[in-house]
Write a protein that holds these residues in place. Structure first.
Motif, PDB file in Angstrom:
ATOM      1  N   GLU A 226       0.855  -1.195   0.000  1.00  0.00           N
ATOM      2  CA  GLU A 226       0.000   0.000   0.000  1.00  0.00           C
ATOM      3  C   GLU A 226       0.885   1.238   0.000  1.00  0.00           C
ATOM      4  O   GLU A 226       1.916   1.291   0.674  1.00  0.00           O
ATOM      5  CB  GLU A 226      -0.895  -0.006   1.243  1.00  0.00           C
ATOM      6  CG  GLU A 226      -1.926   1.102   1.286  1.00  0.00           C
ATOM      7  CD  GLU A 226      -2.806   1.023   2.532  1.00  0.00           C
ATOM      8  OE1 GLU A 226      -3.411   2.058   2.872  1.00  0.00           O
ATOM      9  OE2 GLU A 226      -2.849  -0.041   3.179  1.00  0.00           O
ATOM     10  N   MET A 227       0.483   2.253  -0.779  1.00  0.00           N
ATOM     11  CA  MET A 227       1.248   3.495  -0.844  1.00  0.00           C
ATOM     12  C   MET A 227       0.306   4.637  -1.192  1.00  0.00           C
ATOM     13  O   MET A 227      -0.440   4.553  -2.165  1.00  0.00           O
ATOM     14  CB  MET A 227       2.363   3.389  -1.900  1.00  0.00           C
ATOM     15  CG  MET A 227       3.282   4.592  -1.953  1.00  0.00           C
ATOM     16  SD  MET A 227       4.752   4.295  -2.997  1.00  0.00           S
ATOM     17  CE  MET A 227       4.067   4.612  -4.608  1.00  0.00           C
ATOM     18  N   GLY A 228       0.326   5.690  -0.390  1.00  0.00           N
ATOM     19  CA  GLY A 228      -0.529   6.827  -0.668  1.00  0.00           C
ATOM     20  C   GLY A 228      -0.362   7.920   0.370  1.00  0.00           C
ATOM     21  O   GLY A 228       0.223   7.698   1.442  1.00  0.00           O
ATOM     22  N   PRO A 229      -0.857   9.121   0.065  1.00  0.00           N
ATOM     23  CA  PRO A 229      -0.741  10.233   1.022  1.00  0.00           C
ATOM     24  C   PRO A 229      -1.553   9.958   2.276  1.00  0.00           C
ATOM     25  O   PRO A 229      -2.629   9.362   2.223  1.00  0.00           O
ATOM     26  CB  PRO A 229      -1.292  11.441   0.246  1.00  0.00           C
ATOM     27  CG  PRO A 229      -2.144  10.845  -0.832  1.00  0.00           C
ATOM     28  CD  PRO A 229      -1.556   9.520  -1.168  1.00  0.00           C
ATOM     29  N   ARG A 230      -1.022  10.385   3.413  1.00  0.00           N
ATOM     30  CA  ARG A 230      -1.750  10.212   4.671  1.00  0.00           C
ATOM     31  C   ARG A 230      -2.988  11.095   4.671  1.00  0.00           C
ATOM     32  O   ARG A 230      -2.962  12.239   4.186  1.00  0.00           O
ATOM     33  CB  ARG A 230      -0.849  10.559   5.859  1.00  0.00           C
ATOM     34  CG  ARG A 230      -1.518  10.356   7.208  1.00  0.00           C
ATOM     35  CD  ARG A 230      -0.537  10.460   8.344  1.00  0.00           C
ATOM     36  NE  ARG A 230       0.459   9.387   8.295  1.00  0.00           N
ATOM     37  CZ  ARG A 230       1.391   9.204   9.228  1.00  0.00           C
ATOM     38  NH1 ARG A 230       1.449  10.033  10.268  1.00  0.00           N
ATOM     39  NH2 ARG A 230       2.254   8.219   9.122  1.00  0.00           N
ATOM     40  N   GLU A 231      -4.066  10.556   5.197  1.00  0.00           N
ATOM     41  CA  GLU A 231      -5.333  11.289   5.208  1.00  0.00           C
ATOM     42  C   GLU A 231      -5.182  12.621   5.927  1.00  0.00           C
ATOM     43  O   GLU A 231      -4.663  12.702   7.038  1.00  0.00           O
ATOM     44  CB  GLU A 231      -6.408  10.444   5.905  1.00  0.00           C
ATOM     45  CG  GLU A 231      -7.798  11.044   5.806  1.00  0.00           C
ATOM     46  CD  GLU A 231      -8.854  10.128   6.380  1.00  0.00           C
ATOM     47  OE1 GLU A 231     -10.013  10.576   6.486  1.00  0.00           O
ATOM     48  OE2 GLU A 231      -8.523   8.965   6.725  1.00  0.00           O
ATOM     49  N   GLY A 232      -5.605  13.676   5.260  1.00  0.00           N
ATOM     50  CA  GLY A 232      -5.569  15.007   5.846  1.00  0.00           C
ATOM     51  C   GLY A 232      -4.235  15.714   5.711  1.00  0.00           C
ATOM     52  O   GLY A 232      -4.084  16.832   6.197  1.00  0.00           O
ATOM     53  N   ARG A 233      -3.259  15.052   5.047  1.00  0.00           N
ATOM     54  CA  ARG A 233      -1.941  15.677   4.887  1.00  0.00           C
ATOM     55  C   ARG A 233      -1.453  15.482   3.457  1.00  0.00           C
ATOM     56  O   ARG A 233      -1.605  14.416   2.883  1.00  0.00           O
ATOM     57  CB  ARG A 233      -0.921  15.066   5.854  1.00  0.00           C
ATOM     58  CG  ARG A 233      -1.236  15.356   7.314  1.00  0.00           C
ATOM     59  CD  ARG A 233      -0.165  14.794   8.222  1.00  0.00           C
ATOM     60  NE  ARG A 233       1.159  15.342   7.957  1.00  0.00           N
ATOM     61  CZ  ARG A 233       2.218  15.093   8.740  1.00  0.00           C
ATOM     62  NH1 ARG A 233       2.095  14.312   9.799  1.00  0.00           N
ATOM     63  NH2 ARG A 233       3.391  15.627   8.464  1.00  0.00           N
ATOM     64  N   ASP A 234      -0.866  16.534   2.897  1.00  0.00           N
ATOM     65  CA  ASP A 234      -0.319  16.404   1.546  1.00  0.00           C
ATOM     66  C   ASP A 234       1.205  16.432   1.555  1.00  0.00           C
ATOM     67  O   ASP A 234       1.848  16.481   0.504  1.00  0.00           O
ATOM     68  CB  ASP A 234      -0.857  17.512   0.629  1.00  0.00           C
ATOM     69  CG  ASP A 234      -0.559  18.907   1.158  1.00  0.00           C
ATOM     70  OD1 ASP A 234       0.166  19.033   2.172  1.00  0.00           O
ATOM     71  OD2 ASP A 234      -1.062  19.877   0.549  1.00  0.00           O
TER      72      ASP A 234
END
Length: 307
Positions: A226-234
């Motif tokens: 899994e890889m992706g931006p953390r929720e609520g943070r860019d």
């Protein structure tokens, strides 16, 4: 046809070249040097490369897509058989082949074995590349050029050093000269077509290869789950990855005393990933045992090594 292709002259050249050679002759380092950035992992361990990774060289008059292949060898496992099959299939799909032989090592059975395989690819020109010239004297280089010329009737023989940059432009020109007239195949900013998850997995594996026992490198595989931006943070990317080994004893080696080795692998991998992606990274790295995965067709498929 996409817009970026329409702005180039009719005499523009674009196409594919691949580097082949026995394990650890500097193919990945050479591709990175030509591309101008790191798109393939490198290691002093033989058979580091396991995929046909593409790096893209942009020139005003041409676009050269380099395919870095695994080291060609006589396989001892199902994984080895599939890697050799990958190399053979790549040879039939490119416009020019770069056959890499190091300047500082004598011609051996492996080089002659590959020369025989190249002889079967009759329609594709082969440029011999004498690599690692920074590690050899002028006398060694001269002897190696002669020895390489006696292996086969190559289209050209070019001595290079990826470390110093010596003769890299000459090599690029020789490869480009054998490409067909074509509009560019990739947009100008692209340096590789590898998915980011694959590049990240390879950087983790590179970090894991440093300092491990000789028998371990071939037993390590990495999958990014899994890889992706953390929720609520860019400004932060979360990456969850698994490193697979074949035995519990290997797992203990990778973890190290008190988890120190695994922590060090994670730290070095995270630094490389952040440099690649231009973002802060949280890396969750765990180890699993996949018993004898190199010989198991089902596990090979699950880890991304297809028939």
């Amino acid at each position: 046809m996409s817009d970026f292709r329409s702005d180039f002259p009719d005499d523009f050249h674009a196409g594919f070249a691949c580097f082949v050679g026995r394990p650890n002759v500097g193919k990945s380092t050479l591709m990175n040097a030509l591309v101008g950035t790191k798109v393939a992992i490198t290691s002093s361990k033989p058979q580091t490369t396991r995929r046909a990774i593409r790096g893209i060289v942009h020139r005003p008059e041409a676009q050269l897509v380099i395919v870095d292949t695994p080291g060609f060898h006589r396989p001892r496992t199902l994984l080895g058989e599939r890697l050799d099959s990958l190399v053979l299939s790549t040879l039939t799909e490119v416009d020019v082949i770069g056959f890499c032989v190091p300047a500082n090592e004598p011609i051996g059975k492996g080089d002659k074995f590959i020369t025989e395989k190249l002889a079967a690819v009759k329609k594709t020109p082969v440029v011999a590349v004498v690599t690692k010239c920074d590690l050899a004297s002028r006398e060694q280089i001269a002897r190696q050029l002669l020895a390489v010329s006696e292996l086969a009737d190559f289209a050209e023989i070019v001595p290079v050093s990826a470390e110093s940059g010596e003769q890299l432009d000459v090599l690029a020109e020789q490869l480009i000269a054998r490409l067909p007239e074509s509009p560019p195949l990739y947009a100008g900013g692209e340096l590789t077509d590898e998915p980011e998850a694959i590049l990240v997995a390879e950087l983790i594996r590179e970090a894991a290869l440093e300092g491990v026992r000789d028998e371990l490198p071939h037993s390590i595989a990495v999958v990014v789950e899994e890889m992706g931006p953390r929720e609520g943070r860019d400004d932060l990317l979360d990456i969850y990855a698994f490193m697979y080994v074949e035995r519990q004893s290997q797992k203990a080696i990778v973890i190290g005393p008190g988890g120190a080795r695994l922590k060090d692998v994670g730290t070095r991998a995270r630094q490389q990933i952040e440099a690649l992606l231009g973002s802060r990274v949280y890396l969750d790295l765990r180890i699993k045992v996949a018993k004898e995965w190199q010989r198991d067709p089902k596990q090979l498929r699950r880890l991304g090594f297809y028939d």
